[in-house]
Write a protein that holds these residues in place. Structure first.
Motif, mmCIF file in Angstrom:
data_model
loop_
_atom_site.group_PDB
_atom_site.id
_atom_site.type_symbol
_atom_site.label_atom_id
_atom_site.label_comp_id
_atom_site.label_asym_id
_atom_site.label_seq_id
_atom_site.Cartn_x
_atom_site.Cartn_y
_atom_site.Cartn_z
ATOM 1 N N GLU A 37 2.477 3.525 13.567
ATOM 2 C CA GLU A 37 0.675 3.906 13.449
ATOM 3 C C GLU A 37 0.321 1.997 13.169
ATOM 4 O OE1 GLU A 37 0.824 6.579 10.194
ATOM 5 O OE2 GLU A 37 0.732 8.336 11.651
ATOM 6 N N ASP A 86 -2.510 0.083 14.845
ATOM 7 C CA ASP A 86 -3.770 -0.420 14.192
ATOM 8 C C ASP A 86 -4.822 -1.620 14.737
ATOM 9 O OD1 ASP A 86 -4.838 -0.125 11.511
ATOM 10 O OD2 ASP A 86 -5.277 1.060 12.825
ATOM 11 N N LEU A 145 -9.618 1.449 4.639
ATOM 12 C CA LEU A 145 -10.475 1.307 3.300
ATOM 13 C C LEU A 145 -10.443 -0.504 3.377
ATOM 14 C CD1 LEU A 145 -7.760 2.595 0.669
ATOM 15 C CD2 LEU A 145 -10.315 2.024 0.846
ATOM 16 N N PHE A 149 0.762 -1.074 -0.090
ATOM 17 C CA PHE A 149 -0.087 -0.001 -0.025
ATOM 18 C C PHE A 149 0.881 1.543 -0.155
ATOM 19 C CE2 PHE A 149 -4.390 2.020 0.408
ATOM 20 C CZ PHE A 149 -3.733 3.394 1.211
ATOM 21 N N TYR A 150 2.147 1.212 1.011
ATOM 22 C CA TYR A 150 2.787 2.081 1.364
ATOM 23 C C TYR A 150 3.563 2.332 -0.276
ATOM 24 C CZ TYR A 150 1.352 2.878 6.223
ATOM 25 O OH TYR A 150 0.860 3.215 7.017
ATOM 26 N N TYR A 196 -8.453 4.624 -7.004
ATOM 27 C CA TYR A 196 -7.184 4.170 -6.088
ATOM 28 C C TYR A 196 -6.159 5.033 -4.952
ATOM 29 C CZ TYR A 196 -4.522 6.796 -9.265
ATOM 30 O OH TYR A 196 -3.963 8.450 -9.715
ATOM 31 N N GLY A 197 -5.640 4.418 -3.605
ATOM 32 C CA GLY A 197 -5.133 5.391 -2.597
ATOM 33 C C GLY A 197 -5.226 6.590 -2.660
ATOM 34 N N TYR A 198 -4.179 6.459 -3.664
ATOM 35 C CA TYR A 198 -3.054 8.473 -3.608
ATOM 36 C C TYR A 198 -4.166 9.435 -4.283
ATOM 37 C CZ TYR A 198 -0.139 12.255 -4.416
ATOM 38 O OH TYR A 198 0.343 13.273 -4.434
ATOM 39 N N LEU A 239 -5.648 5.861 5.699
ATOM 40 C CA LEU A 239 -6.680 6.122 4.448
ATOM 41 C C LEU A 239 -6.236 4.548 4.778
ATOM 42 C CD1 LEU A 239 -8.356 6.268 1.765
ATOM 43 C CD2 LEU A 239 -5.883 6.731 0.818
ATOM 44 N N TYR A 240 -5.023 3.459 4.864
ATOM 45 C CA TYR A 240 -5.063 2.381 4.558
ATOM 46 C C TYR A 240 -6.568 1.273 5.288
ATOM 47 C CZ TYR A 240 -3.427 -2.676 5.327
ATOM 48 O OH TYR A 240 -3.506 -3.917 5.350
ATOM 49 N N THR A 241 -6.593 1.536 6.717
ATOM 50 C CA THR A 241 -7.850 1.177 8.208
ATOM 51 C C THR A 241 -8.853 1.456 7.714
ATOM 52 O OG1 THR A 241 -5.739 2.336 9.055
ATOM 53 C CG2 THR A 241 -7.856 0.964 10.046
ATOM 54 N N ILE A 290 -6.491 9.997 -1.667
ATOM 55 C CA ILE A 290 -5.969 11.835 -0.632
ATOM 56 C C ILE A 290 -6.467 12.582 -1.310
ATOM 57 C CG2 ILE A 290 -4.503 12.283 0.703
ATOM 58 C CD1 ILE A 290 -3.811 9.173 1.268
ATOM 59 N N LYS A 291 -6.409 12.375 -2.092
ATOM 60 C CA LYS A 291 -5.772 13.766 -3.221
ATOM 61 C C LYS A 291 -7.127 14.496 -2.958
ATOM 62 C CE LYS A 291 -4.395 13.981 -7.305
ATOM 63 N NZ LYS A 291 -3.730 14.063 -8.569
ATOM 64 N N SER A 308 -4.470 10.629 6.206
ATOM 65 C CA SER A 308 -3.136 10.129 6.141
ATOM 66 C C SER A 308 -2.938 8.592 5.502
ATOM 67 C CB SER A 308 -1.952 9.663 7.554
ATOM 68 O OG SER A 308 -2.711 8.785 8.499
ATOM 69 N N GLU A 309 -1.946 8.028 4.701
ATOM 70 C CA GLU A 309 -2.077 7.178 4.111
ATOM 71 C C GLU A 309 -2.659 6.077 4.992
ATOM 72 O OE1 GLU A 309 0.665 8.934 4.305
ATOM 73 O OE2 GLU A 309 0.355 10.110 1.724
ATOM 74 N N SER A 310 -1.848 5.721 6.345
ATOM 75 C CA SER A 310 -2.396 4.938 7.992
ATOM 76 C C SER A 310 -3.671 4.480 7.604
ATOM 77 C CB SER A 310 -0.872 4.926 9.211
ATOM 78 O OG SER A 310 -0.535 4.772 8.843
ATOM 79 N N MET A 354 1.993 4.166 -2.958
ATOM 80 C CA MET A 354 1.449 5.730 -2.096
ATOM 81 C C MET A 354 3.083 6.314 -2.579
ATOM 82 S SD MET A 354 -1.569 6.790 -1.038
ATOM 83 C CE MET A 354 -2.244 5.651 -0.718
#
Lengths: 195, 106
Positions: free
Chosen positions: A59, A63, B47, A28-29, B24-26, B43-45, B29-30, B39-41, A32
């Motif tokens: 983080e 979680d 999703l 995922f990262y 998609y993810g990015y 968003l992951y949670t 966020i945008k 934050s990315e973390s 990104m």
């Protein structure tokens, strides 16, 4: 630090988490970072936007209580286990539920048999009454013609009463039989519907 | 924004971001950046949580030599957005009430 180093450093701090969750998070990262680079950022900027290695790792760790992936897997597994257990229990319980089924079936048949036995007896009684009635009338006639008029009349009267009673009994028993048959039909229909 | 309030809203925000087209993810966020910081973390949670509750589905698409995950909203997800809109018209009137009360005391 480049992307590989960054992700590797985070992975080190995630020791103890399930492997597939670690992989999912890291990809995922990674996704990104690649997307940010595509928009024109340098790899360094993309990485620093995510935060420090420690920040990101904590983080992720915070979680988990238990981790969402494991929860999801557990839900799926529980359902599978339940289905399998149901089948096993049905097979193992065969002697028990089968005998119970046979017992219930026998009890039901016995009840029906008894009910019909009662009905048949009732018919027999009314038949007996008719026969007695006729016998009584004949006897009564004999009495009449041998000058015991009063006895004769009494016996004839009694016989006619018997005759009347037998007709009544016959009629009532008919009704009873009909209702019993209707009741049994209803129960059978309901039993079939529930299946 | 208050953390608890934010958590309640973020699920619906993400769902809205994928409502009209898969995203998609990015990009999520945008798209949300002008309205809410994500934050990315986090968003992951979100999703992951939405996926487990069947509000979205995930598919992997090859893009430019790498893999990218696209998220697609389900009917349950659309229902969640609808519920949110209905619930929050109540919140709006409460907000009006609070603002009015606050203005009086000044």
């Amino acid at each position: 630090m480049n992307k590989q180093e960054f992700l590797k450093a985070i992975k080190k701090k995630l020791k103890g988490l399930p492997k597939n969750e670690i992989e999912e998070r890291l990809s995922f990262y990674s996704e990104m970072i690649e997307d940010k680079k595509e928009e024109g950022a340098t790899e360094e900027d993309a990485i620093s936007e995510l935060g420090s290695v420690d920040r990101v790792a904590s983080e992720i760790l915070n979680d988990n209580e238990p981790s969402l992936i494991e929860k999801g897997k557990k839900v799926l597994n529980d359902v599978k286990i339940n289905e399998a257990w149901k089948i096993v229990l049905i097979i193992l319980g065969f002697p028990i539920w089968f005998s119970l089924l046979v017992t219930v079936f026998s009890v039901v048949i016995s009840i029906c048999a008894s009910v019909f036995a009662v009905l048949i007896s009732l018919y027999a009684v009314s038949l007996a009454l008719v026969v007695s009635a006729f016998g009584g009338i004949v006897a009564g006639m004999v009495y009449l013609f041998s000058s015991s008029v009063i006895q004769g009349l009494a016996v004839i009267g009694l016989s006619l009463t018997c005759f009347g009673l037998s007709i009544l009994l016959f009629y009532l028993t008919n009704l009873l039989t009909k209702s019993t048959i209707i009741l049994i039909k209803k129960l059978l229909k309901r039993g079939n519907k529930n299946e | 924004m208050d953390a608890q309030l934010k958590r309640g809203i973020l699920d619906v925000c993400v769902l809205s971001a994928i409502k009209n087209e898969d995203s998609y993810g990015y990009k999520i966020i945008k798209d949300l950046k002008p309205y809410i910081e994500l934050s990315e973390s986090t968003l992951y949670t979100i999703l992951k949580r939405l996926e487990l509750s069947n509000m979205l589905t995930v598919r992997t698409v090859e893009y430019d030599g790498r893999l990218r995950k696209y998220y697609h909203i389900t009917n349950a997800g659309l229902g969640r957005i609808k519920d949110f809109i209905e619930e929050w018209s109540e919140v709006t009137s409460i907000y009006q009430f609070v603002v009015k009360g606050d203005a009086k005391n000044e």
